[in-house]
Design a protein around this motif. Structure first.
Motif, PDB file in Angstrom:
ATOM      1  N   GLU A   9       0.829  -1.208   0.000  1.00  0.00           N
ATOM      2  CA  GLU A   9       0.000   0.000   0.000  1.00  0.00           C
ATOM      3  C   GLU A   9       0.859   1.253   0.000  1.00  0.00           C
ATOM      4  O   GLU A   9       0.572   2.219  -0.712  1.00  0.00           O
ATOM      5  CB  GLU A   9      -0.919  -0.004   1.223  1.00  0.00           C
ATOM      6  N   ARG A  10       1.925   1.224   0.775  1.00  0.00           N
ATOM      7  CA  ARG A  10       2.817   2.399   0.811  1.00  0.00           C
ATOM      8  C   ARG A  10       3.512   2.611  -0.523  1.00  0.00           C
ATOM      9  O   ARG A  10       3.676   3.737  -0.987  1.00  0.00           O
ATOM     10  CB  ARG A  10       3.841   2.250   1.932  1.00  0.00           C
ATOM     11  N   LEU A  11       3.932   1.499  -1.143  1.00  0.00           N
ATOM     12  CA  LEU A  11       4.584   1.615  -2.449  1.00  0.00           C
ATOM     13  C   LEU A  11       3.614   2.139  -3.506  1.00  0.00           C
ATOM     14  O   LEU A  11       3.991   2.934  -4.368  1.00  0.00           O
ATOM     15  CB  LEU A  11       5.171   0.270  -2.869  1.00  0.00           C
ATOM     16  N   LEU A  12       2.364   1.697  -3.440  1.00  0.00           N
ATOM     17  CA  LEU A  12       1.361   2.206  -4.380  1.00  0.00           C
ATOM     18  C   LEU A  12       1.130   3.708  -4.180  1.00  0.00           C
ATOM     19  O   LEU A  12       1.042   4.473  -5.139  1.00  0.00           O
ATOM     20  CB  LEU A  12       0.038   1.453  -4.210  1.00  0.00           C
ATOM     21  N   ARG A  13       1.029   4.113  -2.917  1.00  0.00           N
ATOM     22  CA  ARG A  13       0.821   5.533  -2.624  1.00  0.00           C
ATOM     23  C   ARG A  13       2.018   6.356  -3.106  1.00  0.00           C
ATOM     24  O   ARG A  13       1.868   7.439  -3.658  1.00  0.00           O
ATOM     25  CB  ARG A  13       0.603   5.738  -1.120  1.00  0.00           C
ATOM     26  N   PRO A  19       1.762  12.436  -1.136  1.00  0.00           N
ATOM     27  CA  PRO A  19       2.675  12.566   0.000  1.00  0.00           C
ATOM     28  C   PRO A  19       2.143  11.806   1.217  1.00  0.00           C
ATOM     29  O   PRO A  19       0.926  11.681   1.401  1.00  0.00           O
ATOM     30  CB  PRO A  19       2.710  14.070   0.271  1.00  0.00           C
ATOM     31  N   SER A  20       3.058  11.300   2.008  1.00  0.00           N
ATOM     32  CA  SER A  20       2.658  10.561   3.204  1.00  0.00           C
ATOM     33  C   SER A  20       2.087  11.523   4.247  1.00  0.00           C
ATOM     34  O   SER A  20       2.261  12.741   4.163  1.00  0.00           O
ATOM     35  CB  SER A  20       3.859   9.823   3.791  1.00  0.00           C
ATOM     36  N   LYS A  21       1.433  10.947   5.232  1.00  0.00           N
ATOM     37  CA  LYS A  21       0.842  11.755   6.305  1.00  0.00           C
ATOM     38  C   LYS A  21       1.936  12.518   7.050  1.00  0.00           C
ATOM     39  O   LYS A  21       1.778  13.689   7.382  1.00  0.00           O
ATOM     40  CB  LYS A  21       0.071  10.840   7.251  1.00  0.00           C
ATOM     41  N   ARG A  22       3.074  11.844   7.276  1.00  0.00           N
ATOM     42  CA  ARG A  22       4.182  12.469   8.006  1.00  0.00           C
ATOM     43  C   ARG A  22       4.764  13.646   7.211  1.00  0.00           C
ATOM     44  O   ARG A  22       5.075  14.691   7.769  1.00  0.00           O
ATOM     45  CB  ARG A  22       5.265  11.424   8.282  1.00  0.00           C
ATOM     46  N   SER A  23       4.910  13.482   5.902  1.00  0.00           N
ATOM     47  CA  SER A  23       5.465  14.584   5.105  1.00  0.00           C
ATOM     48  C   SER A  23       4.489  15.756   5.044  1.00  0.00           C
ATOM     49  O   SER A  23       4.905  16.918   4.989  1.00  0.00           O
ATOM     50  CB  SER A  23       5.848  14.117   3.706  1.00  0.00           C
ATOM     51  N   GLN A  24       3.189  15.477   5.071  1.00  0.00           N
ATOM     52  CA  GLN A  24       2.208  16.559   5.114  1.00  0.00           C
ATOM     53  C   GLN A  24       2.278  17.296   6.442  1.00  0.00           C
ATOM     54  O   GLN A  24       2.222  18.532   6.484  1.00  0.00           O
ATOM     55  CB  GLN A  24       0.795  16.000   4.907  1.00  0.00           C
ATOM     56  N   GLU A  25       2.427  16.547   7.544  1.00  0.00           N
ATOM     57  CA  GLU A  25       2.578  17.172   8.856  1.00  0.00           C
ATOM     58  C   GLU A  25       3.849  18.017   8.908  1.00  0.00           C
ATOM     59  O   GLU A  25       3.856  19.113   9.471  1.00  0.00           O
ATOM     60  CB  GLU A  25       2.621  16.107   9.952  1.00  0.00           C
ATOM     61  N   ASN A  26       4.923  17.475   8.339  1.00  0.00           N
ATOM     62  CA  ASN A  26       6.183  18.231   8.323  1.00  0.00           C
ATOM     63  C   ASN A  26       6.042  19.526   7.537  1.00  0.00           C
ATOM     64  O   ASN A  26       6.594  20.557   7.920  1.00  0.00           O
ATOM     65  CB  ASN A  26       7.317  17.383   7.742  1.00  0.00           C
ATOM     66  N   ALA A  27       5.309  19.494   6.444  1.00  0.00           N
ATOM     67  CA  ALA A  27       5.114  20.711   5.637  1.00  0.00           C
ATOM     68  C   ALA A  27       4.363  21.764   6.444  1.00  0.00           C
ATOM     69  O   ALA A  27       4.726  22.947   6.432  1.00  0.00           O
ATOM     70  CB  ALA A  27       4.368  20.377   4.358  1.00  0.00           C
ATOM     71  N   ARG A  28       3.296  21.330   7.159  1.00  0.00           N
ATOM     72  CA  ARG A  28       2.564  22.282   7.997  1.00  0.00           C
ATOM     73  C   ARG A  28       3.435  22.789   9.142  1.00  0.00           C
ATOM     74  O   ARG A  28       3.400  23.975   9.489  1.00  0.00           O
ATOM     75  CB  ARG A  28       1.300  21.628   8.550  1.00  0.00           C
TER      76      ARG A  28
END
Length: 123
Positions: A9-13, A19-28
């Protein structure tokens, strides 16, 4: 087997470009760090920034804040404490001003003057 399915699932995403949830949190969090850095007049380090970010609703560890600040290139300005260099309230003898700002002379070598100003150092 569930681990493999999660990996797929992660590879498909990742392949879809989401972007992963963590990278979105990091951006915010990066936006919040930059705003708090500006608000503090660029003087707060990660230890003082952490409670500021928590008050804004961003919970993050000091290590994560350090890493993101390094990524953003944010550094603290060192604010130097004012140091008085003149102590004029003393009881020591002070030489009189014999010239009274009149530097004209009748012959060479009659008056000797000097300057004790200190040149400014580059910050």
């Amino acid at each position: 087997m569930p681990r493999v399915r999660g990996l797929e699932e992660r590879l498909l995403r990742l392949a879809e470009g989401k972007p992963s949830k963590r990278s979105q949190e990091n951006a915010r969090l990066e936006v919040a760090i930059r705003a708090a850095h500006t608000r503090s007049r660029e003087t707060y380090g990660p230890i003082r920034l952490q409670p500021e970010l928590a008050a804004d609703g961003f919970r993050a560890g000091i290590g994560r804040i350090k890493r993101l600040r390094r990524k953003l290139g944010l550094r603290c300005k060192q604010v130097r404490k004012f140091k008085a260099t003149t102590h004029s309230n003393h009881s020591l003898p002070v030489a009189e001003n014999l010239l009274n700002q009149d530097f004209t002379t009748a012959r060479p070598g009659q008056v000797w003057v000097t300057d004790i100003s200190v040149p400014q150092q580059a910050a």
